[in-house]
Design a protein around this motif. Structure first.
Motif, short mmCIF file in Angstrom:
data_model
loop_
_atom_site.label_atom_id
_atom_site.label_comp_id
_atom_site.label_asym_id
_atom_site.label_seq_id
_atom_site.Cartn_x
_atom_site.Cartn_y
_atom_site.Cartn_z
N TRP A 23 -1.16 -6.59 8.05
CA TRP A 23 -1.69 -5.27 8.36
C TRP A 23 -1.95 -5.10 9.85
O TRP A 23 -2.29 -4.01 10.30
N PRO B 279 -1.41 3.36 4.52
CA PRO B 279 -2.33 4.12 3.66
C PRO B 279 -3.62 3.34 3.41
O PRO B 279 -3.66 2.11 3.62
N PRO B 280 -4.67 4.00 2.95
CA PRO B 280 -5.89 3.29 2.61
C PRO B 280 -5.63 2.20 1.57
O PRO B 280 -4.80 2.39 0.66
N ILE B 281 -6.31 1.08 1.71
CA ILE B 281 -6.15 -0.02 0.75
C ILE B 281 -6.97 0.32 -0.49
O ILE B 281 -8.15 0.67 -0.40
N SER B 282 -6.35 0.22 -1.65
CA SER B 282 -7.01 0.63 -2.89
C SER B 282 -8.22 -0.24 -3.19
O SER B 282 -8.30 -1.40 -2.79
N ASP B 283 -9.16 0.35 -3.94
CA ASP B 283 -10.42 -0.34 -4.24
C ASP B 283 -10.24 -1.52 -5.18
O ASP B 283 -11.18 -2.31 -5.36
N ARG C 47 -10.30 -3.68 6.54
CA ARG C 47 -9.83 -2.82 5.46
C ARG C 47 -10.35 -3.22 4.08
O ARG C 47 -10.33 -2.38 3.16
N PRO D 168 0.79 -1.23 0.00
CA PRO D 168 0.00 0.00 0.00
C PRO D 168 0.83 1.29 0.00
O PRO D 168 0.30 2.36 -0.29
#
Length: 230
Positions: free
Chosen positions: A100, A166-170, A191, A85
């Motif tokens: 994570w 960071p945010p986990i991508s879609d 997540r 990420p």
């Protein structure tokens, strides 16, 4: 950090970041690389066992490499899934048992104190050399050469990276087993929605699990097509 590229049946670039204690020449890692090179040109990163700075020693060397590529897909196992990420611009992202969060049996005040020690020497015993935790197909050599002890500095940097994740991508797809003893499956479920999680039976390493032959086609599809994989 060790890096090795394997030419495959395509020019499509796949960057595969191994987990902590994995070695490129281990038999089960090679099994997965052989499967991947049927569709991709695969560059594999083998991580140092001990670090003092997650970003400088883990993220930046891989980031510098992917910046030289026109495009790439990303596959990360365990610690490699924690690094993933932090990397930008992957066409697809596939994570195998991403680290994570710490598993429940690796939490508590004692480990919190250990992580605060200013020590970069591997002194903390781990379960990564236990076959029932890793996978039934783990070889004796794999278990003996894995990272059997962790340095407090490494554990501290991993905790930092988990908190700053960071945010986990879609478009990310995650493969994991609910019986994982090494990483937190709750951190995965918090997540990534269930429709982008692919479950398998076995230990921490899909490629060391007897379930691997049944799941390899799904994995290859996920790496190629992202969340459209079924």
């Amino acid at each position: 950090m060790r890096r090795q590229t394997f030419d495959g049946n395509s020019d499509d670039e796949l960057v595969f970041v191994l987990g902590w204690g994995n070695r490129i020449d281990h038999e089960n890692v090679q099994w997965l690389i052989d499967e991947l090179t049927g569709e991709f040109r695969v560059t594999v990163f083998e991580l140092p066992d001990t670090i003092n700075n997650f970003v400088e020693e883990y993220v930046l060397p891989i980031e510098r490499y992917v910046e030289t590529l026109d495009s790439f897909r990303l596959l990360g196992h365990s610690t490699g899934g924690l690094i993933g990420p932090y990397l930008d611009d992957a066409e697809t992202r596939t994570y195998l048992s991403p680290w994570w969060g710490y598993a429940e049996n690796h939490q508590g005040p004692a480990l919190t104190l250990v992580r605060k020690l200013p020590i970069s020497v591997p002194i903390v015993p781990t379960e990564v050399t236990e076959r029932d935790a890793i996978g039934e197909l783990a070889t004796d050599r794999q278990l003996s050469e894995g990272a059997g002890r962790a340095a407090p500095s490494f554990l501290r940097e991993i905790r930092y990276a988990q908190r700053a994740l960071p945010p986990i991508s879609d478009d990310a797809v995650v493969f994991c087993t609910l019986s994982d003893r090494l990483v937190s499956t709750r951190a995965i479920g918090d997540r990534v929605p269930s429709d982008r999680i692919r479950l398998y039976d076995g230990g921490h390493e899909l490629f060391s699990s007897p379930d691997r032959d049944r799941r390899i086609d799904t994995l290859l599809t996920a790496v190629r097509d992202g969340p459209d994989a079924q």
